[in-house]
Design an enzyme around this catalytic site. Structure first.
Site, PDB file in Angstrom:
ATOM      1  N   HIS A   1      16.839 101.313  58.101  1.00 21.01           N
ATOM      2  CA  HIS A   1      17.294 101.969  56.866  1.00 21.01           C
ATOM      3  C   HIS A   1      16.312 101.719  55.715  1.00 21.01           C
ATOM      4  O   HIS A   1      15.823 102.661  55.081  1.00 21.01           O
ATOM      5  CB  HIS A   1      18.684 101.445  56.497  1.00 21.01           C
ATOM      6  CG  HIS A   1      19.273 102.077  55.281  1.00 21.01           C
ATOM      7  ND1 HIS A   1      20.142 103.146  55.344  1.00 21.01           N
ATOM      8  CD2 HIS A   1      19.094 101.822  53.961  1.00 21.01           C
ATOM      9  CE1 HIS A   1      20.468 103.506  54.117  1.00 21.01           C
ATOM     10  NE2 HIS A   1      19.850 102.720  53.254  1.00 21.01           N
ATOM     11  N   GLU A   2      16.014 100.445  55.471  1.00 25.38           N
ATOM     12  CA  GLU A   2      15.100 100.125  54.366  1.00 25.38           C
ATOM     13  C   GLU A   2      13.694 100.661  54.680  1.00 25.38           C
ATOM     14  O   GLU A   2      12.986 101.120  53.783  1.00 25.38           O
ATOM     15  CB  GLU A   2      15.064  98.611  54.099  1.00 25.38           C
ATOM     16  CG  GLU A   2      16.413  98.002  53.700  1.00 25.38           C
ATOM     17  CD  GLU A   2      17.131  98.724  52.569  1.00 25.38           C
ATOM     18  OE1 GLU A   2      16.468  99.278  51.686  1.00 25.38           O
ATOM     19  OE2 GLU A   2      18.384  98.741  52.591  1.00 25.38           O
TER      20      GLU A   2
HETATM   21 MG    MG Z   1      19.902 102.901  51.008  1.00 22.15          MG
END
Ligand code: MG
Length: 504
Positions: free
Chosen positions: A269-270
């Site tokens: 995600h990051e």
């Molecule tokens: Mg986010």
């Protein structure tokens, strides 16, 4: 002739100011990153003062009379500007016009109360004691309402708050998108509940030593295209991504020994956020165009990687053998069992652990509560009760304590009203972009299976990343897909994926 030269000067002022704002922004980000990652706890007071000082510098630069005059003149001569200068003007003018209307005492008072309130929230959450947090929230709400009135709005004060995170988004637009999303989500949940196929979910042990988790997530991030030469990764409690400069975009992770999938999905995600920031066209670096379009568009990038890719069977066809090689204790894990484990749809209390299907219901609940709160339809003291009854209505479950309910998220404690909807907007944009990406790359799944993630990243780079903030969210959506944002693409994606998994 005279007019042209003055236009040139005004453009200079616009460009220079935007560059300086960008430089200050990077410095602030670095201070913030260090505060979360390395700063000793006693450094907090000094850091608070440094941050406040630099923030004020930013604010004063943004609201300078000189900039205001240039904006005004440039807006009268918009037709003479290039596409990029027009966009730069739009972005700076958007921020300037908002910032000049907010009295600096209110900004200061809010910043102060937000810091204290966040501390009060942490304690209240730990003790599951909403009453102790309510007075802080009421104060923040009062100041936020004051800001809404000062800034002004056409239809709803909530629009002012939404616009901080998702420029030009309005309550009215969300009121068209979210009810459909809610209705379709409930249909999918019912289909899953009523499916006739008996799914035997084998319990798998997901625990993995942290050093192995580090190795595996590193392998994945590199393969997806995250450039460690222009970034780094550190450990924190709550993962986030920080842009410091074009070649310095940092990510953070938190490892849980008992479940490697948590650090994996948050790393992806990051990493997705960071890939967006690392993908800018060099020509727009250090200008007001060198930024993500909005929180929703940013989130669409991270969610595409985390969910559409990272939770797909194609991703695991490639990565499961690699995981087993790295950690032979996983050698008996079957691909189908792992997929069921990481994609299981089940109503749950905590937003950040919710599955892809129920996630948006968590957001819609928060959106409905926020807008009623802003309009005064509900009072701060009513929040726990309203929260619990909406959870029961939408998800069929009710928290036993407020720490698992209304107190679970940090956002309201630091004044971030209007933020939550951007998570679901991220899903919707991701759904619509992914649909187009699959049209453009018909063998996308096959390529992912073979570990070719570059085709996907290149598509994103060419269609989205390189443009930075040249286009608005609705412009880029239309540019890429030919259509306005529509929940149907995300809903179709869910139906297809979970239909196959649950047999409906
Ligand atoms: Mg986010």
């Amino acid at each position: 002739m005279k007019r042209n030269s003055s236009l040139k000067q005004d453009l200079e002022i616009l460009r220079n100011t935007s560059k300086e704002l960008k430089l200050i922004h990077g410095i602030l980000s670095l201070l913030g990153w260090d505060q979360e990652v390395y700063m000793p706890s006693k450094g907090v007071l000094g850091r608070g003062k440094q941050t406040a000082f630099i923030s004020e510098l930013y604010h004063n630069k943004l609201i300078s009379k000189e900039l205001g005059n240039s904006i005004e003149k440039l807006e009268d001569n918009k037709d003479k500007l290039t596409r990029n200068d027009k966009s730069l003007l739009r972005n700076i003018s958007h921020d300037y016009k908002k910032a000049v209307k907010i009295p600096s005492e209110v900004v200061k008072e809010l910043a102060e109360i937000e810091t204290i309130s966040q501390k009060a929230w942490e304690k209240a959450k730990k003790e599951s004691d909403f009453k102790s947090f309510a007075p802080y929230l009421s104060k923040i709400l009062k100041l936020k309402l004051e800001i809404c009135e000062k800034v002004g709005y056409k239809n709803s004060p909530y629009d002012v708050l939404l616009d901080d995170f998702e420029p030009y988004m309005t309550e009215e637009k969300l009121d068209k998108l979210f009810p459909k999303l809610r209705e379709e989500t409930i249909k999918i949940l019912n289909k899953i509940k009523n499916n006739k196929i008996n799914i035997v979910k084998k319990k798998i042990n997901l625990s993995m030593p942290i050093d192995k988790q580090k190795q595996f997530t590193l392998l994945v991030l590199k393969k997806l295209g995250y450039d460690f030469g222009a970034g780094r990764r550190d450990e924190v409690e709550h993962p986030f991504t920080t842009w410091i400069s074009a070649n310095d975009v940092r990510i953070t992770t938190h490892y849980y020994k008992e479940d490697f999938t948590k650090a994996l999905s948050s790393s992806i995600h990051e990493g997705g956020h960071a890939l967006y920031e690392q993908g800018r066209d060099k020509k727009i670096l250090l200008t007001g165009l060198d930024e993500g379009i909005s929180f929703g568009i940013h989130e669409s990038q991270s969610r595409t990687w985390e969910n559409f890719v990272g939770r797909s069977k194609y991703f695991w066809k490639y990565f499961l053998p690699k995981l087993k090689k790295l950690y032979p204790k996983f050698k008996s894990i079957q691909e189908k069992d792992l997929l069921l484990e990481i994609n299981e749809v089940k109503p749950s209390l905590i937003r950040i652990y919710a599955d892809e299907v129920t996630y948006n219901l968590h957001i819609i609940i928060r959106f409905e509560i926020e807008k009623d709160l802003i309009k005064g339809k509900i009072k701060v003291n009513d929040l726990p009760e309203v929260w619990n009854s909406k959870m029961k209505e939408y998800l069929g479950i009710k928290p036993k304590k407020d720490s698992e309910g209304v107190l679970q998220d940090v956002h309201w404690s630091c004044g971030k009203f209007g933020y939550f909807p951007t998570y679901s907007l991220g899903n919707l944009y991701a759904g619509q972009f992914f649909y187009k990406m699959k049209k453009d790359i018909p063998d996308l799944n096959k390529r992912i299976e073979k570990g070719d993630f570059a085709c996907l990243l290149n598509w994103m780079r060419e269609e989205i990343h390189k443009f930075g903030h040249i286009y608005t969210a609705s412009e880029i959506c239309k540019k890429i897909t030919g259509k306005d944002l529509d929940a149907k693409y995300f809903v179709n994606y869910l139906n297809e994926k979970y239909g196959e998994m649950y047999g409906f």
